[in-house]
Design a protein around this motif. Structure first.
Motif, mmCIF file in Angstrom:
data_model
loop_
_atom_site.group_PDB
_atom_site.id
_atom_site.type_symbol
_atom_site.label_atom_id
_atom_site.label_comp_id
_atom_site.label_asym_id
_atom_site.label_seq_id
_atom_site.Cartn_x
_atom_site.Cartn_y
_atom_site.Cartn_z
ATOM 1 N N SER A 29 0.835 -1.194 0.000
ATOM 2 C CA SER A 29 0.000 0.000 0.000
ATOM 3 C C SER A 29 0.875 1.251 0.000
ATOM 4 O O SER A 29 2.032 1.223 0.425
ATOM 5 N N GLU A 30 0.302 2.329 -0.477
ATOM 6 C CA GLU A 30 1.055 3.584 -0.562
ATOM 7 C C GLU A 30 1.495 4.078 0.811
ATOM 8 O O GLU A 30 2.605 4.582 0.970
ATOM 9 N N LEU A 31 0.626 3.922 1.794
ATOM 10 C CA LEU A 31 0.944 4.388 3.140
ATOM 11 C C LEU A 31 2.107 3.589 3.740
ATOM 12 O O LEU A 31 3.028 4.162 4.324
ATOM 13 N N LYS A 32 2.078 2.278 3.558
ATOM 14 C CA LYS A 32 3.162 1.443 4.072
ATOM 15 C C LYS A 32 4.472 1.780 3.358
ATOM 16 O O LYS A 32 5.532 1.853 3.987
ATOM 17 N N GLN A 34 5.240 4.685 2.111
ATOM 18 C CA GLN A 34 5.661 5.983 2.636
ATOM 19 C C GLN A 34 6.338 5.839 3.995
ATOM 20 O O GLN A 34 7.362 6.478 4.271
ATOM 21 N N ILE A 35 5.786 4.982 4.836
ATOM 22 C CA ILE A 35 6.365 4.755 6.164
ATOM 23 C C ILE A 35 7.765 4.155 6.027
ATOM 24 O O ILE A 35 8.703 4.583 6.705
ATOM 25 N N ASP A 38 10.117 6.888 4.834
ATOM 26 C CA ASP A 38 10.411 7.814 5.923
ATOM 27 C C ASP A 38 11.365 7.186 6.939
ATOM 28 O O ASP A 38 12.225 7.870 7.496
ATOM 29 N N ASP A 76 -4.660 0.623 2.907
ATOM 30 C CA ASP A 76 -4.403 1.874 3.634
ATOM 31 C C ASP A 76 -5.377 2.091 4.793
ATOM 32 O O ASP A 76 -4.996 2.584 5.848
ATOM 33 N N ILE A 79 -4.258 0.009 7.663
ATOM 34 C CA ILE A 79 -3.023 0.562 8.227
ATOM 35 C C ILE A 79 -3.341 1.784 9.082
ATOM 36 O O ILE A 79 -2.753 1.977 10.147
ATOM 37 N N LEU A 80 -4.310 2.598 8.657
ATOM 38 C CA LEU A 80 -4.722 3.753 9.468
ATOM 39 C C LEU A 80 -5.276 3.301 10.816
ATOM 40 O O LEU A 80 -5.034 3.936 11.843
ATOM 41 N N ILE A 83 -2.311 2.403 12.943
ATOM 42 C CA ILE A 83 -1.643 3.626 13.411
ATOM 43 C C ILE A 83 -2.425 4.252 14.562
ATOM 44 O O ILE A 83 -1.842 4.634 15.578
ATOM 45 N N TYR A 119 0.868 10.423 10.107
ATOM 46 C CA TYR A 119 0.316 9.535 9.090
ATOM 47 C C TYR A 119 -1.208 9.421 9.135
ATOM 48 O O TYR A 119 -1.797 8.836 8.233
#
Length: 183
Positions: A29-32, A34-35, A38, A76, A79-80, A83, A119
């Motif tokens: 996923s895009e969020l994972k 990005q994490i 980062d 995502d 994942i939210l 988080i 995030y």
């Protein structure tokens, strides 16, 4: 000539599918992603606190992915949720440490929560939470005739869906109770 065109068409179809459903193509996923990016940047910059917090977050995501018998990639939205759960853990730990007089550990937990909060989507203000709760109550009242404390579960379900991770469940619950007791 057809040999050259055919693989190109297949590649184009695969690329379209990957853009629409990245997990089908083995991508994360895009969020994972990005994490992970980062975390790599934090490691290179030697930011110890940030690296540690992001490592713990990725570990929690991986644990969630492997929790059931069938391994699956989280999207995502899932994942939210992870988080938000991790932030809640950090805040609760900070409270416990503060009560025990361990301010340095409490500060560390608060710092980690702030790092992870980046995030999450922007949180709703009180007026927006109240509007969502009133809409949920109206929806249940239209279906049931009247919304009472007996319908709190239904109201919370609707309000939670509408808030979509932008409000803590505790805030929603408090707003629902206040609205139901006022009416």
């Amino acid at each position: 000539m057809n040999f050259v065109i055919l693989p190109t068409l297949i590649t184009l179809q695969r690329d379209e599918t990957c853009r629409e459903q990245p997990l089908k193509c083995g991508g994360m996923s895009e969020l994972k992603e990005q994490i992970r990016t980062d975390m790599t940047a934090a490691m290179k910059a030697r930011e110890k606190d940030r690296t540690g917090a992001l490592r713990m977050l990725l570990s929690a995501i991986t644990a969630e992915e492997t929790a059931s018998k069938a391994r699956h990639e989280l999207n995502d939205a899932d994942i939210l949720k992870v988080i938000a759960r991790e932030i809640k853990k950090r805040k609760e730990s900070a409270e416990v440490y503060t009560e025990a007089g361990r301010t340095e550990l409490a500060e560390k937990e608060r710092t980690e929560a702030e790092i992870l909060a980046v995030y999450l989507p922007a949180q709703l203000n009180d007026a927006e939470v109240t509007a969502i709760v009133e809409a949920a109550i109206a929806e249940v009242a239209a279906a049931e005739g009247e919304a009472t404390m007996k319908h709190m579960g239904q109201i919370m379900k609707i309000a939670t869906e509408k808030a979509a991770g932008q409000a803590d469940g505790k805030r929603l619950s408090t707003a629902v109770r206040a609205a139901l007791s006022a009416s």
